[in-house]
Design a protein around this motif. Structure first.
Motif, PDB file in Angstrom:
ATOM      1  N   ARG A 163      81.731  32.113  35.806  1.00 18.61           N
ATOM      2  CA  ARG A 163      82.157  31.606  34.501  1.00 18.61           C
ATOM      3  C   ARG A 163      81.324  32.157  33.349  1.00 18.61           C
ATOM      4  N   LEU A 164      80.026  32.374  33.618  1.00 22.02           N
ATOM      5  CA  LEU A 164      79.152  32.834  32.549  1.00 22.02           C
ATOM      6  C   LEU A 164      78.882  34.327  32.594  1.00 22.02           C
ATOM      7  N   GLY A 165      79.329  35.003  33.654  1.00 18.03           N
ATOM      8  CA  GLY A 165      79.148  36.448  33.726  1.00 18.03           C
ATOM      9  C   GLY A 165      77.712  36.884  33.898  1.00 18.03           C
ATOM     10  N   ALA A 166      76.948  36.095  34.667  1.00 18.25           N
ATOM     11  CA  ALA A 166      75.528  36.413  34.862  1.00 18.25           C
ATOM     12  C   ALA A 166      75.185  36.351  36.342  1.00 18.25           C
ATOM     13  N   ASP A 251      71.970  28.998  23.467  1.00 14.82           N
ATOM     14  CA  ASP A 251      72.740  27.938  22.808  1.00 14.82           C
ATOM     15  C   ASP A 251      73.907  28.489  21.999  1.00 14.82           C
ATOM     16  N   ASP A 252      73.639  29.557  21.238  1.00 17.47           N
ATOM     17  CA  ASP A 252      74.699  30.092  20.389  1.00 17.47           C
ATOM     18  C   ASP A 252      75.852  30.654  21.213  1.00 17.47           C
ATOM     19  N   THR A 253      75.534  31.369  22.278  1.00 14.92           N
ATOM     20  CA  THR A 253      76.572  31.951  23.126  1.00 14.92           C
ATOM     21  C   THR A 253      77.383  30.871  23.826  1.00 14.92           C
ATOM     22  N   LEU A 254      76.714  29.843  24.341  1.00 11.92           N
ATOM     23  CA  LEU A 254      77.413  28.762  25.035  1.00 11.92           C
ATOM     24  C   LEU A 254      78.301  27.965  24.078  1.00 11.92           C
ATOM     25  N   GLN A 255      77.808  27.714  22.885  1.00 14.97           N
ATOM     26  CA  GLN A 255      78.614  26.952  21.929  1.00 14.97           C
ATOM     27  C   GLN A 255      79.833  27.746  21.478  1.00 14.97           C
ATOM     28  N   LYS A 256      79.650  29.042  21.254  1.00 17.14           N
ATOM     29  CA  LYS A 256      80.796  29.871  20.879  1.00 17.14           C
ATOM     30  C   LYS A 256      81.840  29.874  21.991  1.00 17.14           C
ATOM     31  N   ARG A 257      81.368  29.928  23.230  1.00 14.72           N
ATOM     32  CA  ARG A 257      82.293  29.971  24.355  1.00 14.72           C
ATOM     33  C   ARG A 257      83.031  28.632  24.518  1.00 14.72           C
ATOM     34  N   VAL A 262      79.135  27.532  16.225  1.00 14.89           N
ATOM     35  CA  VAL A 262      77.783  27.116  16.579  1.00 14.89           C
ATOM     36  C   VAL A 262      77.287  26.049  15.614  1.00 14.89           C
ATOM     37  N   VAL A 263      76.419  25.189  16.136  1.00 16.49           N
ATOM     38  CA  VAL A 263      75.777  24.143  15.338  1.00 16.49           C
ATOM     39  C   VAL A 263      74.270  24.310  15.536  1.00 16.49           C
ATOM     40  N   PRO A 264      73.618  25.136  14.716  1.00 13.18           N
ATOM     41  CA  PRO A 264      72.207  25.475  14.939  1.00 13.18           C
ATOM     42  C   PRO A 264      71.279  24.277  15.066  1.00 13.18           C
ATOM     43  N   GLU A 265      71.537  23.192  14.299  1.00 12.54           N
ATOM     44  CA  GLU A 265      70.629  22.047  14.375  1.00 12.54           C
ATOM     45  C   GLU A 265      70.703  21.334  15.723  1.00 12.54           C
ATOM     46  N   SER A 266      71.754  21.637  16.507  1.00 13.11           N
ATOM     47  CA  SER A 266      71.874  21.019  17.835  1.00 13.11           C
ATOM     48  C   SER A 266      71.277  21.895  18.930  1.00 13.11           C
ATOM     49  N   PHE A 267      70.808  23.084  18.600  1.00  7.54           N
ATOM     50  CA  PHE A 267      70.217  23.969  19.609  1.00  7.54           C
ATOM     51  C   PHE A 267      69.024  23.266  20.244  1.00  7.54           C
ATOM     52  N   HIS A 269      67.781  24.736  23.572  1.00  4.02           N
ATOM     53  CA  HIS A 269      67.213  25.664  24.547  1.00  4.02           C
ATOM     54  C   HIS A 269      66.833  26.997  23.916  1.00  4.02           C
ATOM     55  N   GLY A 270      67.409  27.319  22.776  1.00  5.82           N
ATOM     56  CA  GLY A 270      67.137  28.594  22.125  1.00  5.82           C
ATOM     57  C   GLY A 270      68.354  29.501  22.133  1.00  5.82           C
ATOM     58  N   THR A 271      68.388  30.416  21.199  1.00  8.21           N
ATOM     59  CA  THR A 271      69.490  31.358  21.129  1.00  8.21           C
ATOM     60  C   THR A 271      69.389  32.380  22.245  1.00  8.21           C
ATOM     61  N   SER A 272      70.449  33.148  22.424  1.00  7.15           N
ATOM     62  CA  SER A 272      70.446  34.203  23.432  1.00  7.15           C
ATOM     63  C   SER A 272      69.317  35.199  23.172  1.00  7.15           C
ATOM     64  N   ALA A 273      69.141  35.560  21.904  1.00 11.57           N
ATOM     65  CA  ALA A 273      68.085  36.518  21.559  1.00 11.57           C
ATOM     66  C   ALA A 273      66.704  35.949  21.853  1.00 11.57           C
ATOM     67  N   GLN A 274      66.505  34.679  21.536  1.00 13.97           N
ATOM     68  CA  GLN A 274      65.206  34.058  21.788  1.00 13.97           C
ATOM     69  C   GLN A 274      64.909  33.965  23.279  1.00 13.97           C
ATOM     70  N   ARG A 275      65.884  33.555  24.059  1.00  9.53           N
ATOM     71  CA  ARG A 275      65.653  33.358  25.485  1.00  9.53           C
ATOM     72  C   ARG A 275      65.335  34.673  26.182  1.00  9.53           C
ATOM     73  N   SER A 276      66.091  35.694  25.871  1.00 10.18           N
ATOM     74  CA  SER A 276      65.827  36.987  26.506  1.00 10.18           C
ATOM     75  C   SER A 276      64.499  37.560  26.017  1.00 10.18           C
ATOM     76  N   ARG A 277      64.169  37.360  24.734  1.00  2.56           N
ATOM     77  CA  ARG A 277      62.916  37.900  24.195  1.00  2.56           C
ATOM     78  C   ARG A 277      61.696  37.258  24.844  1.00  2.56           C
ATOM     79  N   TRP A 278      61.738  35.940  25.027  1.00  2.00           N
ATOM     80  CA  TRP A 278      60.573  35.278  25.601  1.00  2.00           C
ATOM     81  C   TRP A 278      60.453  35.530  27.102  1.00  2.00           C
ATOM     82  N   PHE A 279      61.572  35.650  27.806  1.00  2.00           N
ATOM     83  CA  PHE A 279      61.466  36.053  29.210  1.00  2.00           C
ATOM     84  C   PHE A 279      60.839  37.445  29.291  1.00  2.00           C
TER      85      PHE A 279
END
Length: 298
Positions: A163-166, A251-257, A262-267, A269-279
């Protein structure tokens, strides 16, 4: 990821297919609909909402009980159903990944003059009872500080891939390593401090802090990934699998899907860019000291 033939952890409880009887205490975890932008959760002001689980398009809030962690007030019996070959292989994979995280964090803690307390990983199907209450598969994998256990319904891996393509074994390993990262946070005091601080925060403020907590767990997962690479167990494309997974569960990718906007104030876990950057930061450095997500911008 090369995992077959390697050490497997004994710290795994397999509750898949178990039928549980008896009288249970605790409470069920209410799950909000409509994606990650759902409303906040509360339970009489006596528990603390701690966002520590992965998201599958449904609000992932898990309620932490501040009181008694003994969930069963009566007798209980457990009967296991036979395992399929695919389930046996998945169990072996999870045990191997968990063992690898044990080796990594035992080494890191020891080098810093501390002792690592290994968590238990509970495999379940459908629903499970933890010290944090009841959870269903819809909650996604989560870590419960109350009993220091990681909970995983391996059907989530199918969701991640289909479902998420990962897909990919290293993407799945990243899921486990992220939840173990929350255990590390619990041991070093991050989760208890967050647990206490959020009681006086607004929902928006708590979400912002939760993002920092989740991104640090991503970074810790990256630290584990680096140590695994240094042992020679990663294969071509593994890093890309983990980074893609981080992208797909932002958060942004999941909300768009799920809802088309997107509702940034409800994030939380972090955006896609943030999550991949910190990993990637954890992976590049292999140093948990590089995972300070609480200073400055994330």
């Amino acid at each position: 990821m090369e995992w077959k033939g390697r050490r497997q952890s004994d710290n795994v409880e397999d509750q898949r297919g178990a039928s549980m009887g008896g009288r249970g205490g605790g409470f069920r975890i209410p799950i909000g609909g409509g994606g990650r932008g759902g409303g906040g959760l509360s339970i009489g002001g006596i528990v603390v909402v701690l966002i520590i689980c992965w998201v599958t398009g449904i609000n992932p809030l898990t309620l932490l009980s501040g009181g008694d962690t003994g969930m069963d007030t009566g007798t209980s019996t457990t009967q296991q159903a036979p395992r399929t070959p695919a389930e046996d292989e998945m169990t072996g994979f999870v045990r191997t990944v968990l063992a690898d995280t044990e080796d990594t964090w035992n080494e890191i803690f020891q080098s810093n003059g501390a002792r690592y307390e290994e968590p238990t990983l509970v495999l379940f199907g459908g629903q499970v009872r933890s010290a944090c209450g009841f959870a269903s598969s819809a909650s996604g994998p989560f870590y419960c500080p109350g009993d220091r256990k990681v909970y995983l319904d391996t059907e989530f891996f199918k969701e991640l891939s289909q479902r998420l393509g990962a897909g990919g074994d290293f993407a799945e390993a990243y899921v486990v390593a992220h939840e173990v990262g929350h255990h590390v946070q619990n041991l070093i005091g991050v989760l208890p401090k967050f647990n206490q601080a959020r009681q006086s925060m607004s929902e928006t403020e708590a979400n912002r802090m939760s993002v920092r907590v989740e991104l640090q767990a991503d970074c810790f997962a990256g630290v584990w990934g680096k140590r695994t690479q240094q042992k020679g167990f990663l294969e071509s494309g593994d890093l890309e699998e983990a980074l893609n997974a981080a992208q797909q569960i932002g958060d942004d990718t999941l909300q768009k899907r799920s809802q088309g906007y997107v509702v940034p104030e409800s994030f939380n876990h972090g955006t896609s860019a943030q999550r991949s950057r910190w990993f990637k930061k954890g992976f590049d450095t292999g140093d948990m000291k590089a995972c300070d997500t609480f200073s400055g911008n994330v």
